[in-house]
Design a protein around this motif. Structure first.
Motif, short mmCIF file in Angstrom:
data_model
loop_
_atom_site.label_atom_id
_atom_site.label_comp_id
_atom_site.label_asym_id
_atom_site.label_seq_id
_atom_site.Cartn_x
_atom_site.Cartn_y
_atom_site.Cartn_z
N CYS A 9 0.53 7.47 8.49
CA CYS A 9 -0.35 6.51 7.82
C CYS A 9 0.43 5.25 7.49
O CYS A 9 1.63 5.31 7.20
N ASP A 10 -0.26 4.13 7.60
CA ASP A 10 0.37 2.86 7.24
C ASP A 10 -0.69 1.87 6.81
O ASP A 10 -1.89 2.09 6.98
N LEU A 11 -0.22 0.76 6.23
CA LEU A 11 -1.12 -0.30 5.83
C LEU A 11 -1.59 -1.07 7.05
O LEU A 11 -0.82 -1.33 7.96
N VAL A 12 -2.85 -1.45 7.03
CA VAL A 12 -3.40 -2.30 8.09
C VAL A 12 -3.18 -3.76 7.67
O VAL A 12 -3.42 -4.12 6.53
N GLY A 13 -2.70 -4.56 8.59
CA GLY A 13 -2.56 -5.99 8.32
C GLY A 13 -1.40 -6.36 7.40
O GLY A 13 -1.44 -7.41 6.76
N SER A 14 -0.39 -5.53 7.34
CA SER A 14 0.72 -5.84 6.44
C SER A 14 1.50 -7.09 6.88
O SER A 14 2.06 -7.80 6.04
N THR A 15 1.49 -7.39 8.17
CA THR A 15 2.17 -8.60 8.63
C THR A 15 1.47 -9.84 8.09
O THR A 15 2.12 -10.79 7.63
N ALA A 16 0.14 -9.82 8.12
CA ALA A 16 -0.61 -10.94 7.56
C ALA A 16 -0.40 -11.05 6.06
O ALA A 16 -0.25 -12.15 5.51
N LEU A 17 -0.35 -9.90 5.38
CA LEU A 17 -0.07 -9.91 3.95
C LEU A 17 1.32 -10.49 3.67
O LEU A 17 1.50 -11.24 2.71
N ALA A 18 2.28 -10.16 4.51
CA ALA A 18 3.64 -10.65 4.32
C ALA A 18 3.70 -12.18 4.43
O ALA A 18 4.54 -12.81 3.77
N ARG A 19 2.84 -12.76 5.23
CA ARG A 19 2.81 -14.23 5.35
C ARG A 19 2.23 -14.88 4.11
O ARG A 19 2.57 -16.01 3.79
N ARG A 20 1.32 -14.19 3.42
CA ARG A 20 0.63 -14.78 2.27
C ARG A 20 1.29 -14.46 0.94
O ARG A 20 1.14 -15.23 0.00
N LEU A 21 1.95 -13.31 0.84
CA LEU A 21 2.47 -12.87 -0.46
C LEU A 21 3.94 -13.25 -0.64
O LEU A 21 4.69 -13.34 0.33
N ASP A 22 4.29 -13.37 -1.88
CA ASP A 22 5.70 -13.51 -2.25
C ASP A 22 6.39 -12.19 -1.87
O ASP A 22 5.79 -11.12 -2.02
N PRO A 23 7.63 -12.22 -1.35
CA PRO A 23 8.29 -10.99 -0.92
C PRO A 23 8.35 -9.90 -2.00
O PRO A 23 8.16 -8.72 -1.69
N GLU A 24 8.58 -10.28 -3.25
CA GLU A 24 8.62 -9.28 -4.32
C GLU A 24 7.25 -8.65 -4.55
O GLU A 24 7.14 -7.46 -4.81
N ASP A 25 6.20 -9.48 -4.47
CA ASP A 25 4.84 -8.95 -4.64
C ASP A 25 4.48 -7.99 -3.51
O ASP A 25 3.87 -6.94 -3.74
N LEU A 26 4.86 -8.35 -2.29
CA LEU A 26 4.60 -7.47 -1.15
C LEU A 26 5.36 -6.15 -1.30
O LEU A 26 4.81 -5.08 -1.08
N GLN A 27 6.62 -6.26 -1.70
CA GLN A 27 7.42 -5.04 -1.89
C GLN A 27 6.80 -4.14 -2.96
O GLN A 27 6.73 -2.92 -2.78
N GLU A 28 6.31 -4.71 -4.03
CA GLU A 28 5.67 -3.93 -5.08
C GLU A 28 4.38 -3.28 -4.59
O GLU A 28 4.09 -2.12 -4.88
N LEU A 29 3.59 -4.02 -3.82
CA LEU A 29 2.35 -3.48 -3.25
C LEU A 29 2.65 -2.30 -2.33
O LEU A 29 2.01 -1.24 -2.44
N ILE A 30 3.64 -2.44 -1.47
CA ILE A 30 4.01 -1.36 -0.55
C ILE A 30 4.55 -0.17 -1.32
O ILE A 30 4.22 0.98 -1.02
N ARG A 31 5.36 -0.42 -2.36
CA ARG A 31 5.90 0.68 -3.16
C ARG A 31 4.78 1.47 -3.82
O ARG A 31 4.76 2.70 -3.79
N ARG A 32 3.79 0.76 -4.41
CA ARG A 32 2.67 1.46 -5.04
C ARG A 32 1.85 2.23 -4.01
O ARG A 32 1.41 3.35 -4.28
N PHE A 33 1.66 1.65 -2.83
CA PHE A 33 0.93 2.33 -1.76
C PHE A 33 1.67 3.61 -1.35
O PHE A 33 1.06 4.69 -1.26
N LEU A 34 2.96 3.51 -1.10
CA LEU A 34 3.73 4.68 -0.67
C LEU A 34 3.80 5.75 -1.76
O LEU A 34 3.73 6.95 -1.46
N ASP A 35 3.90 5.32 -3.01
CA ASP A 35 3.90 6.29 -4.13
C ASP A 35 2.57 7.04 -4.19
O ASP A 35 2.54 8.25 -4.37
N ALA A 36 1.47 6.30 -4.05
CA ALA A 36 0.14 6.94 -4.08
C ALA A 36 0.00 7.91 -2.90
O ALA A 36 -0.51 9.02 -3.06
N CYS A 37 0.47 7.49 -1.72
CA CYS A 37 0.42 8.38 -0.55
C CYS A 37 1.24 9.64 -0.82
O CYS A 37 0.79 10.75 -0.52
#
Length: 160
Positions: free
Chosen positions: A38-66
Protein backbone atom coordinates in the motif's frame (compact mmCIF):
# COMPACT_ATOMS: atom_id res chain seq x y z
CA UNK A 1 47.82 -33.54 -14.65
CA UNK A 2 45.77 -35.26 -17.31
CA UNK A 3 47.15 -37.24 -20.24
CA UNK A 4 47.71 -34.12 -22.38
CA UNK A 5 49.67 -32.39 -19.63
CA UNK A 6 46.88 -29.98 -18.61
CA UNK A 7 45.59 -29.68 -15.11
CA UNK A 8 42.33 -31.46 -14.38
CA UNK A 9 40.07 -31.27 -11.41
CA UNK A 10 37.29 -33.41 -10.16
CA UNK A 11 34.54 -32.54 -7.77
CA UNK A 12 34.03 -34.94 -4.92
CA UNK A 13 30.96 -34.53 -2.75
CA UNK A 14 31.68 -35.38 0.83
CA UNK A 15 29.07 -36.64 3.22
CA UNK A 16 29.36 -33.31 5.07
CA UNK A 17 28.43 -31.45 1.84
CA UNK A 18 25.47 -33.76 1.26
CA UNK A 19 24.26 -33.41 4.84
CA UNK A 20 24.45 -29.62 4.69
CA UNK A 21 22.58 -29.52 1.39
CA UNK A 22 19.86 -31.96 2.43
CA UNK A 23 19.44 -30.37 5.87
CA UNK A 24 18.88 -27.02 4.15
CA UNK A 25 16.17 -28.63 2.02
CA UNK A 26 14.65 -30.32 5.07
CA UNK A 27 14.28 -26.92 6.75
CA UNK A 28 12.53 -25.41 3.73
CA UNK A 29 8.77 -25.26 3.96
CA UNK A 30 6.10 -24.63 1.34
CA UNK A 31 3.68 -22.08 2.66
CA UNK A 32 0.83 -19.93 1.43
CA UNK A 33 1.69 -16.26 1.77
CA UNK A 34 -0.42 -13.18 1.24
CA UNK A 35 1.47 -10.04 0.28
CA UNK A 36 0.00 -6.57 0.55
CA UNK A 37 1.49 -3.39 -0.80
CA UNK A 38 0.00 0.00 0.00
CA UNK A 39 1.13 3.52 -0.71
CA UNK A 40 -0.13 7.05 -1.06
CA UNK A 41 -1.57 8.07 -4.42
CA UNK A 42 -0.15 11.28 -5.83
CA UNK A 43 2.61 11.75 -3.29
CA UNK A 44 4.88 13.27 -5.94
CA UNK A 45 2.32 15.99 -6.60
CA UNK A 46 1.94 16.52 -2.85
CA UNK A 47 5.72 16.84 -2.55
CA UNK A 48 5.66 19.71 -5.05
CA UNK A 49 3.00 21.60 -3.08
CA UNK A 50 3.93 20.89 0.54
CA UNK A 51 6.77 22.04 2.69
CA UNK A 52 9.17 19.06 3.14
CA UNK A 53 8.53 18.89 6.90
CA UNK A 54 4.76 18.92 6.37
CA UNK A 55 5.03 16.15 3.78
CA UNK A 56 7.24 14.10 6.09
CA UNK A 57 4.72 14.49 8.91
CA UNK A 58 1.82 13.51 6.63
CA UNK A 59 3.67 10.38 5.47
CA UNK A 60 4.64 9.50 9.05
CA UNK A 61 1.01 9.74 10.21
CA UNK A 62 -0.12 7.68 7.21
CA UNK A 63 2.46 4.94 7.84
CA UNK A 64 1.67 4.90 11.58
CA UNK A 65 -2.05 4.48 10.85
CA UNK A 66 -1.26 1.71 8.34
CA UNK A 67 0.95 -0.01 10.92
CA UNK A 68 -1.81 0.03 13.51
CA UNK A 69 -4.35 -1.44 11.08
CA UNK A 70 -1.88 -4.08 9.90
CA UNK A 71 -0.97 -5.01 13.48
CA UNK A 72 -4.63 -5.52 14.39
CA UNK A 73 -4.82 -8.24 11.73
CA UNK A 74 -1.45 -9.86 12.51
CA UNK A 75 0.36 -8.62 9.43
CA UNK A 76 4.15 -8.35 9.32
CA UNK A 77 5.60 -5.14 7.87
CA UNK A 78 8.51 -6.45 5.83
CA UNK A 79 9.66 -3.15 4.41
CA UNK A 80 8.94 0.56 4.41
CA UNK A 81 9.40 2.01 0.94
CA UNK A 82 9.08 5.79 0.98
CA UNK A 83 5.36 6.42 1.38
CA UNK A 84 4.48 2.74 1.07
CA UNK A 85 4.68 -0.57 2.90
CA UNK A 86 5.29 -4.16 1.88
CA UNK A 87 3.38 -6.43 4.26
CA UNK A 88 3.24 -10.21 4.71
CA UNK A 89 0.32 -12.17 6.10
CA UNK A 90 1.36 -15.75 6.82
CA UNK A 91 4.99 -14.95 7.60
CA UNK A 92 6.79 -15.24 9.94
CA UNK A 93 3.80 -16.91 11.58
CA UNK A 94 0.93 -18.43 9.66
CA UNK A 95 -2.57 -17.80 10.91
CA UNK A 96 -5.84 -19.22 9.77
CA UNK A 97 -7.39 -17.07 7.03
CA UNK A 98 -4.31 -14.90 6.33
CA UNK A 99 -5.73 -13.74 2.99
CA UNK A 100 -8.90 -12.54 4.70
CA UNK A 101 -6.81 -10.80 7.36
CA UNK A 102 -4.97 -8.92 4.63
CA UNK A 103 -8.25 -7.82 3.06
CA UNK A 104 -9.57 -6.63 6.42
CA UNK A 105 -6.33 -4.73 7.05
CA UNK A 106 -6.61 -3.10 3.62
CA UNK A 107 -10.21 -2.08 4.28
CA UNK A 108 -9.18 -0.69 7.69
CA UNK A 109 -6.47 1.39 6.01
CA UNK A 110 -8.99 2.76 3.51
CA UNK A 111 -11.33 3.61 6.37
CA UNK A 112 -8.56 5.37 8.31
CA UNK A 113 -7.68 7.50 5.28
CA UNK A 114 -11.34 8.39 4.73
CA UNK A 115 -11.81 9.24 8.43
CA UNK A 116 -8.67 11.37 8.45
CA UNK A 117 -9.90 13.27 5.40
CA UNK A 118 -13.24 14.01 7.14
CA UNK A 119 -11.54 15.07 10.39
CA UNK A 120 -9.15 17.47 8.62
CA UNK A 121 -11.15 18.88 5.69
CA UNK A 122 -9.00 22.00 5.27
CA UNK A 123 -5.61 20.26 5.64
CA UNK A 124 -3.49 18.44 3.07
CA UNK A 125 -4.78 15.17 4.55
CA UNK A 126 -8.13 15.82 2.89
CA UNK A 127 -6.35 15.30 -0.43
CA UNK A 128 -4.73 11.93 0.27
CA UNK A 129 -5.78 8.65 -1.25
CA UNK A 130 -4.27 5.20 -0.87
CA UNK A 131 -3.55 2.42 -3.35
CA UNK A 132 -3.56 -1.18 -2.10
CA UNK A 133 -2.64 -4.40 -3.87
CA UNK A 134 -3.03 -7.88 -2.38
CA UNK A 135 -1.83 -11.20 -3.81
CA UNK A 136 -1.76 -14.72 -2.38
CA UNK A 137 0.36 -17.64 -3.53
CA UNK A 138 2.73 -20.43 -2.58
CA UNK A 139 6.32 -19.65 -1.54
CA UNK A 140 9.21 -21.70 -0.23
CA UNK A 141 10.38 -20.47 3.16
CA UNK A 142 13.82 -21.52 4.36
CA UNK A 143 14.31 -21.04 8.09
CA UNK A 144 17.93 -20.01 7.51
CA UNK A 145 17.58 -17.54 4.67
CA UNK A 146 13.90 -16.60 4.48
CA UNK A 147 12.12 -16.80 1.13
CA UNK A 148 13.36 -18.54 -1.96
CA UNK A 149 14.91 -16.31 -4.64
CA UNK A 150 12.43 -14.54 -6.94
CA UNK A 151 11.16 -16.82 -9.66
CA UNK A 152 11.68 -20.02 -7.69
CA UNK A 153 8.35 -20.91 -6.17
CA UNK A 154 7.58 -17.34 -5.17
CA UNK A 155 4.34 -15.43 -5.41
CA UNK A 156 3.86 -13.21 -8.43
CA UNK A 157 5.28 -9.72 -8.01
CA UNK A 158 2.87 -6.90 -7.35
CA UNK A 159 3.44 -4.08 -9.80
CA UNK A 160 2.08 -0.67 -9.08
Amino acid sequence: KGESGTATSSSITTSKDTTSSSSSRDQAERRQLTVMFCDLVGSTALARRLDPEDLQELIRRFLDACGQAIGRFNGYIAKYMGDGLLVYFGYPHAHEHDAERAIHAGLAILDLVKTSSREHPSSQESEIAVRIGIATGQVIVNSESGFSPPGIGGTESIDR
